[in-house]
Design an enzyme around this catalytic site. Sequence first.
Site, PDB file in Angstrom:
ATOM      1  N   GLU A  44       0.817  -1.213   0.000  1.00 27.83           N
ATOM      2  CA  GLU A  44       0.000   0.000   0.000  1.00 27.83           C
ATOM      3  C   GLU A  44       0.848   1.258   0.000  1.00 27.83           C
ATOM      4  O   GLU A  44       0.797   2.031   0.962  1.00 27.83           O
ATOM      5  CB  GLU A  44      -0.838   0.043   1.280  1.00 27.83           C
ATOM      6  N   PRO A  45       1.609   1.490  -1.036  1.00 24.68           N
ATOM      7  CA  PRO A  45       2.455   2.685  -1.029  1.00 24.68           C
ATOM      8  C   PRO A  45       1.647   3.958  -1.277  1.00 24.68           C
ATOM      9  O   PRO A  45       0.714   3.967  -2.071  1.00 24.68           O
ATOM     10  CB  PRO A  45       3.397   2.425  -2.212  1.00 24.68           C
ATOM     11  N   GLY A  46       2.003   5.003  -0.589  1.00 23.20           N
ATOM     12  CA  GLY A  46       1.384   6.314  -0.828  1.00 23.20           C
ATOM     13  C   GLY A  46       2.464   7.295  -1.254  1.00 23.20           C
ATOM     14  O   GLY A  46       2.603   7.659  -2.421  1.00 23.20           O
TER      15      GLY A  46
ATOM     16  N   ARG B 251       4.218  19.799   7.104  1.00 25.78           N
ATOM     17  CA  ARG B 251       5.200  18.802   7.498  1.00 25.78           C
ATOM     18  C   ARG B 251       6.407  19.374   8.226  1.00 25.78           C
ATOM     19  O   ARG B 251       6.977  18.711   9.082  1.00 25.78           O
ATOM     20  CB  ARG B 251       5.625  17.952   6.294  1.00 25.78           C
TER      21      ARG B 251
ATOM     22  N   TYR C  33       6.683  17.635  11.699  1.00 26.07           N
ATOM     23  CA  TYR C  33       7.710  16.583  11.783  1.00 26.07           C
ATOM     24  C   TYR C  33       9.123  17.107  11.600  1.00 26.07           C
ATOM     25  O   TYR C  33      10.040  16.318  11.339  1.00 26.07           O
ATOM     26  CB  TYR C  33       7.496  15.508  10.707  1.00 26.07           C
TER      27      TYR C  33
ATOM     28  N   CYS D 101       0.162  33.173  10.856  1.00 27.54           N
ATOM     29  CA  CYS D 101       0.464  33.839  12.125  1.00 27.54           C
ATOM     30  C   CYS D 101       0.878  32.803  13.150  1.00 27.54           C
ATOM     31  O   CYS D 101       0.091  32.408  14.025  1.00 27.54           O
ATOM     32  CB  CYS D 101      -0.751  34.602  12.613  1.00 27.54           C
TER      33      CYS D 101
ATOM     34  N   TYR E 126       1.090  14.058   1.220  1.00 27.42           N
ATOM     35  CA  TYR E 126       0.760  14.645   2.522  1.00 27.42           C
ATOM     36  C   TYR E 126       0.946  16.160   2.558  1.00 27.42           C
ATOM     37  O   TYR E 126       1.268  16.719   3.607  1.00 27.42           O
ATOM     38  CB  TYR E 126       1.555  13.962   3.652  1.00 27.42           C
TER      39      TYR E 126
HETATM   40  N1  LLP Z   1      -1.234   2.078   4.649  1.00 23.67           N
HETATM   41  C1  LLP Z   1      -1.635   2.556   5.834  1.00 23.67           C
HETATM   42  C2  LLP Z   1      -2.532   1.766   6.656  1.00 23.67           C
HETATM   43  C3  LLP Z   1      -1.198   3.808   6.266  1.00 23.67           C
HETATM   44  O1  LLP Z   1      -1.592   4.263   7.436  1.00 23.67           O
HETATM   45  C4  LLP Z   1      -0.328   4.561   5.448  1.00 23.67           C
HETATM   46  C5  LLP Z   1       0.128   5.879   5.870  1.00 23.67           C
HETATM   47  C6  LLP Z   1       0.049   4.030   4.215  1.00 23.67           C
HETATM   48  C7  LLP Z   1      -0.412   2.776   3.849  1.00 23.67           C
HETATM   49  C8  LLP Z   1       0.948   4.763   3.249  1.00 23.67           C
HETATM   50  O2  LLP Z   1       2.198   5.009   3.764  1.00 23.67           O
HETATM   51  P1  LLP Z   1       3.316   5.708   2.873  1.00 23.67           P
HETATM   52  O3  LLP Z   1       3.684   4.738   1.780  1.00 23.67           O
HETATM   53  O4  LLP Z   1       2.719   6.943   2.316  1.00 23.67           O
HETATM   54  O5  LLP Z   1       4.427   5.980   3.806  1.00 23.67           O
HETATM   55  N2  LLP Z   1       1.421  12.621   7.258  1.00 23.67           N
HETATM   56  C9  LLP Z   1       2.659  11.887   7.420  1.00 23.67           C
HETATM   57  C10 LLP Z   1       2.532  10.458   6.954  1.00 23.67           C
HETATM   58  C11 LLP Z   1       1.417   9.701   7.603  1.00 23.67           C
HETATM   59  C12 LLP Z   1       1.311   8.309   7.069  1.00 23.67           C
HETATM   60  C13 LLP Z   1       0.018   7.710   7.459  1.00 23.67           C
HETATM   61  N3  LLP Z   1      -0.189   6.387   6.994  1.00 23.67           N
HETATM   62  C14 LLP Z   1       3.754  12.617   6.683  1.00 23.67           C
HETATM   63  O6  LLP Z   1       3.502  13.632   6.071  1.00 23.67           O
HETATM   64  O7  LLP Z   1       4.915  12.197   6.719  1.00 23.67           O
END
Ligand code: LLP
Length: 444
Positions: free
Chosen positions: A290-292, A330, A334, A361, A390
């Site tokens: 599940e890459p995002g 971000r 973070y 602000c 994100y």
């Molecule tokens: N699957 C699940 C269940 C997740 O919770 C996430 C991300 C992903 C897949 C995708 O992960 P990725 O491949 O994008 O790392 N807002 C934060 C990141 C939060 C990630 C939440 N879950 C940031 O900007 O770094």
Amino acid sequence: MFLTGTMRINEHNHLEIGGCDTVELAKEFGTPLYIMDEALIRHNCAAYRDTLARLYPKSQVAYAGKAFLTMAMCRLIAEEGLALDVASGGEIYTALQAGFPAAKLIFHGNNKTPEEIKLALDCGVGRFVVDSISELELLEVLAEEAKKNAKVYFRLKPGIEAHTHHYIQTGQADSKFGLGLADGQAMTAVKLILKMKHLEFKGLHCHIGSQIFDFKPFQLAAYTMVDFIHEIKKETGFLVEELDLGGGFGIRYLKDDDPYSLTKFVELVVSSVKERAAEHDLPLPKLLLEPGRSIVGEAGTTLYTVGAIKDVPGIRRYVAVDGGMTDNLRTALYEAKYEAVVANRVHGSPLEKVSIAGRACESGDMLIWDIELPQLNRGDLLAVLSTGAYHYSMANNYNRYPRPAVVFVRDGRANLVVKRETYADLVKNDLIPDYLKPSGLKNN
Ligand code: LLP
């Protein structure tokens, strides 16, 4: 500086993405502007999809929509043949509005509301990723009421601490996400679901965190999950058919960041699963990733216009841009770090060290601390790189700033996929009760 995807520096010394000159994009669409390199997104989808299909035919890549989701993005994901991971009723709605097949939705969330669950049951989402025993019980009741069956994955906490910012670490025991393995909750949930009438136990899921470079925690997670499939089989006789190992693979934000290639990463994950399944003499489960971030992150660039420049003598020069924590949370959340280029004068001199401030602000509203750039003046365009994941999805209206537009760029053409918010959008849900109305507006 580094350039990704279709980025190049053109003959005018301007940054170009997808064959579009960013200076022209700023004129046409205004700033701040999110620019998404469509070819790079498609390339990343294909890299995951094709590598996984080649090495592990019984598999599916699901794009994690929370990284960046709009209706156009849903179309692109559908075209690329990926499934879609959704985390809320709003994400489900967006997908359905875009005509994305519900059966290819994987529904996540640690506190799905009854309304969201009903929506998901009604439209027939492919998988519910159940996060707690309390959710499992609720889902069974609601499925019975709706006279539907639901296919379920359990989200587990494999007890792994990955090296990343602790706000985006999720696999460790002390996390709000998932069912504990060590404390026995996961096995309790398995035994419960096997007795339920409306829920079909399909598989296991884990997601250990995000922006992780090290492969070891992914390998450990894969081992732990396959071990648990083995344990379930021994204890209940049930053979788990599907294994979803989540996302989390890191991308390049800074020029010295050096993530594995997507292909290499997929190879490593696949071999860990195969190796462990063979040790336990288990048939290979269907494998999902599940890459995002690694699909959209490097494909996004945020374009800003430089405004006020302020020197704090002997300390630093603040260069403020027309966005900030409203389009990029971000850095504040973070302590994320970014590279940037001056889009209208990529190679320029003299270089100077500046800090890029947002316009909200809030003192913490800084985009980049200490970066060397060609000397900046009011009106210059600053492009911050790797903002595809994100950023738009976490954008907000603090100070009532309208959220930026989003364009997909491809082959020299820019297509608007999200309109810039207007001031009218900002007040469209506001109501003034009668007693507060100025007299002229009464009874309107
Ligand atoms: N699957 C699940 C269940 C997740 O919770 C996430 C991300 C992903 C897949 C995708 O992960 P990725 O491949 O994008 O790392 N807002 C934060 C990141 C939060 C990630 C939440 N879950 C940031 O900007 O770094």
